[in-house]
Scaffold this motif. Structure first.
Motif, PDB file in Angstrom:
ATOM      1  N   GLY A 151       0.787  -1.222   0.000  1.00 25.17           N
ATOM      2  CA  GLY A 151       0.000   0.000   0.000  1.00 25.17           C
ATOM      3  C   GLY A 151       0.819   1.271   0.000  1.00 25.17           C
ATOM      4  O   GLY A 151       0.280   2.347  -0.290  1.00 25.17           O
ATOM      5  N   GLU A 152       2.107   1.204   0.345  1.00 20.81           N
ATOM      6  CA  GLU A 152       2.945   2.393   0.302  1.00 20.81           C
ATOM      7  C   GLU A 152       3.193   2.793  -1.146  1.00 20.81           C
ATOM      8  O   GLU A 152       3.087   1.985  -2.071  1.00 20.81           O
ATOM      9  N   THR A 153       3.565   4.067  -1.318  1.00 17.13           N
ATOM     10  CA  THR A 153       3.797   4.625  -2.649  1.00 17.13           C
ATOM     11  C   THR A 153       5.283   4.892  -2.831  1.00 17.13           C
ATOM     12  O   THR A 153       5.908   5.528  -1.969  1.00 17.13           O
ATOM     13  N   VAL A 154       5.847   4.418  -3.935  1.00 12.33           N
ATOM     14  CA  VAL A 154       7.268   4.604  -4.211  1.00 12.33           C
ATOM     15  C   VAL A 154       7.430   5.339  -5.536  1.00 12.33           C
ATOM     16  O   VAL A 154       6.559   5.278  -6.412  1.00 12.33           O
ATOM     17  N   VAL A 155       8.555   6.026  -5.674  1.00 14.31           N
ATOM     18  CA  VAL A 155       8.855   6.769  -6.899  1.00 14.31           C
ATOM     19  C   VAL A 155       9.480   5.805  -7.905  1.00 14.31           C
ATOM     20  O   VAL A 155      10.425   5.082  -7.590  1.00 14.31           O
ATOM     21  N   THR A 156       8.958   5.824  -9.116  1.00 17.42           N
ATOM     22  CA  THR A 156       9.504   4.977 -10.175  1.00 17.42           C
ATOM     23  C   THR A 156      10.227   5.777 -11.252  1.00 17.42           C
ATOM     24  O   THR A 156      10.982   5.213 -12.035  1.00 17.42           O
ATOM     25  N   ASP A 157      10.012   7.091 -11.288  1.00 14.44           N
ATOM     26  CA  ASP A 157      10.692   7.933 -12.270  1.00 14.44           C
ATOM     27  C   ASP A 157      10.843   9.330 -11.684  1.00 14.44           C
ATOM     28  O   ASP A 157       9.901   9.888 -11.111  1.00 14.44           O
TER      29      ASP A 157
END
Length: 377
Positions: free
Chosen positions: A354-360
């Motif tokens: 459920g956490e949000t991570v940066v992909t770009d």
């Protein structure tokens, strides 16, 4: 006069102090105003993705070669000219279908000759047996010598043997007649016809008449490193392993099959062990000789934490990701990456579903930076 002069000096000092205080107040006010007007850093646009929990397969990938389940090269078993071809090149045929017809006339004549020889020898054998019986009675009455009886009996036995030989010749002639009608031994697809009508064929000689490949079902041969052999044996003992074939140029199309063969030795030259998977190939996407990408699924890892592979970065302290917090700021967090499956990487520690991570956009931010989420292209 002296008092007036002292009063004037005091007034000047007071006026100077007031002016200095006013100037200091103005300067302080100007600095505060400049600090308040300093612009804040703009939010950095980034692309993000959610951390997911899912069941992830444990796959082995390899390059495989498609092989026909059965391949038959037809040759003539009798010598003679081809009289007819009863199929088209590339046609599907069934077991028992008539494919070629060789001139039957010489073999029909041979059969008739063998039948005539049989009738002749049967008549001779019957007469010789009667003579042998007659000489037996004469020998028992001491009228004929034993030598004559033995000669008649040997002659009768020889003619009986000739009758058996004639019967074998007849069977051979009938078999040659059957060989004149060449039928398909398997279900399959025909290739190029190499002998046309009017060409003379020789028994068990080249060229072959046609090659038939059975392509439904079909095999795919491939190899895996010997380091994976222990895992293969462990999971193969529990259940039949699933295999997928990815066809070049049709990446979204896969054929489903199962592992059907494991070789009994590791190739000492390459360190690979050969495997074979069988596919129903009902839609005939797999073709003999074709190269495909094979995905062998050993097992499935349940409840694995996965993120897009591009979200993971490497720094001096190891692997890390940027996690977006609720206030739209980025937090640098160390992670323990595992194996990569397709475009995703399993994370052993450091993230929660459920956490949000940066992909770009990671190169433009640091821990604590304000971010603005933009849609992925």
């Amino acid at each position: 006069m002296r008092e007036i002069k002292q009063h004037s000096n005091s007034f000047r000092l007071c006026h100077s102090a007031v002016a200095a205080g006013l100037l200091a107040s103005l300067l302080l006010s100007g600095c505060t105003s400049q600090q308040a007007a300093a612009p804040t850093a703009p939010a950095v646009p980034v692309v993000v993705a959610k951390v997911e929990k899912k069941n992830v397969p444990l796959d082995l990938r390899a390059i495989g070669n498609v092989e026909a389940l059965a391949s038959v090269s037809l040759k003539a078993q009798v010598t003679g000219p081809v009289m007819a071809v009863h199929f088209r090149e590339g046609q599907d045929v069934r077991k028992g279908d008539l494919l070629f017809e060789i001139d039957r006339r010489p073999f029909e004549v041979s059969l008739q000759q063998a039948q005539a020889d049989l009738a002749r020898d049967q008549a001779k054998a019957a007469n010789a047996r009667v003579d042998a019986d007659r000489y037996l009675k004469l020998f028992e009455q001491n009228v004929a010598p034993r030598q004559q009886y033995d000669a008649q009996r040997a002659n009768a036995d020889a003619l009986d043997a000739a009758v058996l030989a004639d019967k074998a010749t007849i069977e051979s002639a009938r078999l040659n007649l059957q060989y004149c009608m060449i039928r398909s031994p398997i279900n399959g697809r025909t290739g190029n016809i190499l002998v046309k009508v009017g060409n003379l064929t020789k028994a068990n000689d080249v060229p072959i008449l046609v090659t038939i490949n059975q392509i439904t079902p079909i095999y795919v041969n491939f190899g895996i490193p010997e380091q994976s052999l222990a895992d293969l044996k462990r999971y193969d003992a529990k259940r039949t392993l699933r295999v997928k074939a990815l066809i070049p140029g049709e990446e979204n199309v896969t054929e489903e099959g199962s592992l059907s063969f494991v070789d009994n030795a590791v190739d000492a030259t390459t360190g690979m062990i050969r495997l074979k998977a069988s596919f129903s190939n009902a839609k005939r996407r797999l073709w003999p000789g074709q190269f495909v990408t094979v995905v062998l699924t050993l097992t499935t890892q349940p409840n694995a934490i996965v993120v897009p592979s591009q979200a993971i970065n490497t720094g001096q302290n190891g692997s890390f990701v940027y996690v977006i917090k609720s206030d739209n700021t980025a937090e640098l967090r160390g992670v323990t990456p595992g194996r990569t499956v397709g475009a995703e990487t399993i994370v052993g520690a450091g993230l929660q579903p459920g956490e949000t991570v940066v992909t770009d956009g990671q190169l433009r931010i640091v821990s604590g930076s304000k971010v603005a989420v933009k849609p992925a292209s």
